[in-house]
Design a protein around this motif. Structure first.
Motif, PDB file in Angstrom:
ATOM      1  N   GLN A  35       0.695  -1.225  -0.105  1.00 43.41           N
ATOM      2  CA  GLN A  35      -0.007   0.000   0.027  1.00 43.41           C
ATOM      3  C   GLN A  35       0.927   1.326   0.122  1.00 43.41           C
ATOM      4  O   GLN A  35       0.789   2.199  -0.789  1.00 43.41           O
ATOM      5  CB  GLN A  35      -0.846  -0.196   1.227  1.00 43.41           C
ATOM      6  CG  GLN A  35      -1.998   1.074   1.189  1.00 43.41           C
ATOM      7  CD  GLN A  35      -3.044   0.961   0.281  1.00 43.41           C
ATOM      8  OE1 GLN A  35      -3.661  -0.020  -0.327  1.00 43.41           O
ATOM      9  NE2 GLN A  35      -3.123   2.007  -0.850  1.00 43.41           N
ATOM     10  N   GLN A  38       2.421   1.723  -3.442  1.00 40.28           N
ATOM     11  CA  GLN A  38       1.381   2.187  -4.389  1.00 40.28           C
ATOM     12  C   GLN A  38       1.056   3.513  -4.146  1.00 40.28           C
ATOM     13  O   GLN A  38       1.063   4.253  -5.154  1.00 40.28           O
ATOM     14  CB  GLN A  38       0.194   1.234  -4.121  1.00 40.28           C
ATOM     15  CG  GLN A  38       0.114  -0.038  -5.145  1.00 40.28           C
ATOM     16  CD  GLN A  38      -0.685  -0.973  -4.793  1.00 40.28           C
ATOM     17  OE1 GLN A  38      -1.527  -0.824  -3.782  1.00 40.28           O
ATOM     18  NE2 GLN A  38      -0.646  -2.188  -5.421  1.00 40.28           N
ATOM     19  N   ASP A  43       4.386   0.761  -9.389  1.00 37.44           N
ATOM     20  CA  ASP A  43       3.391  -0.517  -9.647  1.00 37.44           C
ATOM     21  C   ASP A  43       4.034  -1.745  -8.864  1.00 37.44           C
ATOM     22  O   ASP A  43       4.966  -2.119  -8.977  1.00 37.44           O
ATOM     23  CB  ASP A  43       3.725  -0.788 -11.100  1.00 37.44           C
ATOM     24  CG  ASP A  43       2.814   0.030 -12.021  1.00 37.44           C
ATOM     25  OD1 ASP A  43       1.846   0.482 -11.527  1.00 37.44           O
ATOM     26  OD2 ASP A  43       3.422   0.133 -13.269  1.00 37.44           O
ATOM     27  N   LYS A 100       7.709  -3.991 -12.408  1.00 41.54           N
ATOM     28  CA  LYS A 100       7.018  -3.684 -11.163  1.00 41.54           C
ATOM     29  C   LYS A 100       7.643  -4.442 -10.045  1.00 41.54           C
ATOM     30  O   LYS A 100       8.654  -5.071 -10.129  1.00 41.54           O
ATOM     31  CB  LYS A 100       5.645  -4.717 -11.116  1.00 41.54           C
ATOM     32  CG  LYS A 100       4.735  -4.054 -12.430  1.00 41.54           C
ATOM     33  CD  LYS A 100       3.487  -4.983 -12.464  1.00 41.54           C
ATOM     34  CE  LYS A 100       2.597  -4.391 -13.616  1.00 41.54           C
ATOM     35  NZ  LYS A 100       1.616  -5.390 -14.149  1.00 41.54           N
TER      36      LYS A 100
END
Ligand code: ADP
Ligand code: TYD
Length: 220
Positions: A35, A38, A43, A100
């Protein structure tokens, strides 16, 4: 890869794992880090082992449910590696290739310690198989260190129906605890030991700082 066009190099992908004994707070911390990253524009793929892909989740059910003696340690090593290989092919490698940050709740260190040290002394088999069919290590590993008695009480309180390993008891958790700390001592560059006996938010702040420092250090 960082969003917003600042970094476009797909080599910005990173694999981060969380490890620790059952109930240590790994999943809570893996979710919190995902979290935070993000929110900072990265990503992120949050995943877990055993599982993290359709086939690997099917293998997970074979592993975590049923009698503690259902499989020998050798059979478990094969099943965990089968699940990990599927996870790698279907989830981890594609995400890394597109830049990512992959955060996985457990990875190969769990096999090293659960099957390689605590359940049986099979570390050579674990290492050989890992080299043959997996062959990668996380860039960074957070070992959430926790007193086994306190962690066991937390874990069993959940009663998720996936208690096959937790039912192995306190002595087993003590072996895991020492095994993970030994592994951290042998891999000081990769494995960060984090004190898990603190409030959730305090641990997450600590983990987020270490992650941010690591990301800064590797940014060209
Ligand atoms: P793990 O993934 O290591 O098994 P979880 O993150 O699922 O652990 O946490 C196990 C239980 O302990 C959950 O009920 C969770 O809400 C609780 N928990 C997690 N971290 C803490 C913490 N720092 N302090 C108190 N309880 C916690
Ligand atoms: P997990 O869902 O992470 O359990 P928990 O949240 O209780 O820590 O993992 C399921 C069980 O599988 C857990 O007891 C640890 C075990 N395990 C191994 O024995 N070897 C492995 O390689 C992995 C990935 C997990």
């Amino acid at each position: 890869m960082r969003k917003g066009g600042k970094f476009t190099d797909s080599n910005n992908g990173a694999l981060v794992s969380f490890e620790g004994i059952d109930g240590s707070g790994k999943s809570t911390q893996a979710r919190a880090l995902a979290q935070t990253l993000q929110d900072r524009g990265y990503d992120v793929v949050l995943t877990r082992e055993p599982g993290g892909a359709v086939g690997a989740e099917a293998i997970r059910r074979l592993l975590v449910e049923g009698d503690p003696d259902r499989w020998s340690a050798e059979t478990e090593i094969l099943l965990f590696n089968a699940a990990r290989r599927d996870h790698l092919e279907k989830t981890i490698l594609p995400a890394l290739a597109s830049g990512k940050i992959v955060i996985t709740d457990r990875f190969a260190d769990s096999t090293r310690i659960y099957q390689g040290a605590a359940r049986a002394s099979l570390r050579p088999l674990v290492d050989k198989l890992h080299a043959l069919v997996i062959g990668i290590e996380p860039d960074l590993t957070f070992l959430i260190d926790m007193n086994p008695k306190a962690a066991l009480a937390r874990g069993l309180a959940r009663r998720s129906g996936e208690d096959r390993f937790e039912e192995l008891g306190l002595e087993f958790q003590e072996r895991l605890h020492h095994g993970f700390l030994d592994l951290a001592r042998d891999n000081p560059g990769r494995i960060r030991v984090v004190d898990g006996a603190r409030p959730v938010a305090e641990i997450s702040t600590d983990v987020a700082h270490q992650m941010q420092d690591w990301l800064k250090a590797r940014t060209p």
